[in-house]
Design an enzyme around this catalytic site. Structure first.
Site, short mmCIF file in Angstrom:
data_model
loop_
_atom_site.label_atom_id
_atom_site.label_comp_id
_atom_site.label_asym_id
_atom_site.label_seq_id
_atom_site.Cartn_x
_atom_site.Cartn_y
_atom_site.Cartn_z
CG LEU A 108 16.76 80.49 104.43
CD1 LEU A 108 17.53 79.49 103.58
CD2 LEU A 108 17.16 81.92 104.10
CB THR A 163 21.99 74.21 109.26
OG1 THR A 163 21.41 75.31 108.55
CG2 THR A 163 23.37 73.88 108.68
CB VAL A 221 18.86 78.83 113.16
CG1 VAL A 221 18.26 80.22 113.12
CG2 VAL A 221 19.07 78.37 114.60
CB CYS A 222 19.66 78.03 107.83
SG CYS A 222 21.29 78.42 108.50
N PRO A 223 16.65 77.04 108.03
CG PRO A 223 16.05 74.82 108.46
CD PRO A 223 17.19 75.79 108.55
#
Length: 187
Positions: free
Chosen positions: A51, A44, A46-48
Site C-alpha cells: 500500500l 499485517t 506484506v500489506c503495508p
C-alpha cells in the site's frame, strides 16, 4: 469464470480517504481508470509495504487519469486506526475501502471464504467500469506498483488504438502489433 471484460457489479461501501470517510460505489468508477487493490487485512506485514508502494506511485497514477482504491474486509474505522498508527499507511491519500460484508471481495472473486479475508487481487478497471486486467497473488507475495503502471499504460494504449496490441515487455513508445493474416506464423 474470468472477470476480464465484465462490468463491476453494483456495490456501495464506506472508505477512509485523506482524513475523512467517503462513500464509494460502482458508479464512482465510471469516467476514469481505476485500480482495485485487495489485500488480506490491516495491521499485517506484506500489506503495508504494498500500500505504501502504491502511495509512492499515486501521483504518477493520477497523472495517467487513474484513481486507486485499496480494499480489505476490515471496516473504514479500522482503516482510519491503521492510518493513524502506522508510518507507512499514514502516507496514504487514496481511498481505503472497508468491505466487512465481504460483498465486494465476493464480487471480484477474491474472498477466501474459510478465512473471511480477501486474497491479494489487483484489478484495472476502464472508464466504462469494465475489468481489463486481473492479477491474484498468494498471501506472501507482494506486488510492485511499477509493473502496475506499465499495465495501465498498455491498457490505455489498446483502448485508444483499436486494432493494435501490446506485445510482451511493451513500454510506452515501443512498437505495437497489428494482428493480421500477414503476421500469422511470422512472430
Amino acid at each position: 469464470m474470468s472477470l476480464i471484460g465484465s462490468e463491476v457489479k453494483p456495490f456501495t461501501a464506506q472508505a477512509y480517504k485523506d482524513g475523512e470517510f467517503i462513500t464509494v460505489t460502482d458508479e464512482s468508477l465510471k469516467g476514469q481508470w481505476s485500480i482495485f487493490c485487495f489485500y488480506p487485512a490491516d495491521f499485517t506485514f506484506v500489506c503495508p509495504t504494498e500500500l505504501e508502494d502504491l502511495q509512492n506511485n499515486y501521483e504518477a497514477l493520477k497523472a495517467l487519469g487513474v484513481e486507486v482504491y485499496s480494499v480489505s474486509t476490515d471496516t473504514h474505522f479500522t482503516h482510519k486506526g491503521w492510518h493513524d498508527s502506522s508510518e507507512k499507511i499514514g502516507k496514504i491519500k487514496y481511498g481505503m475501502i472497508g468491505d466487512p460484508s465481504q460483498t465486494i471481495s465476493r464480487n471480484f472473486d477474491v474472498l477466501n471464504e474459510e478465512e473471511g479475508l480477501a486474497d491479494r487481487g489487483t484489478f484495472i478497471i476502464d472508464p466504462d467500469g469494465v475489468i481489463q486486467t486481473v492479477e491474484i497473488n498468494a498471501g506472501g507475495i507482494g506486488r510492485d506498483a511499477d509493473i502496475l503502471i506499465s499495465k495501465i499504460k498498455a491498457a490505455q494504449y489498446v483502448r485508444n488504438n483499436p486494432g493494435e496490441v501490446c506485445p510482451a515487455k511493451w513500454q510506452e513508445g515501443s512498437e505495437t502489433l497489428k494482428p493480421s493474416l500477414d503476421l500469422v506464423g511470422k512472430l
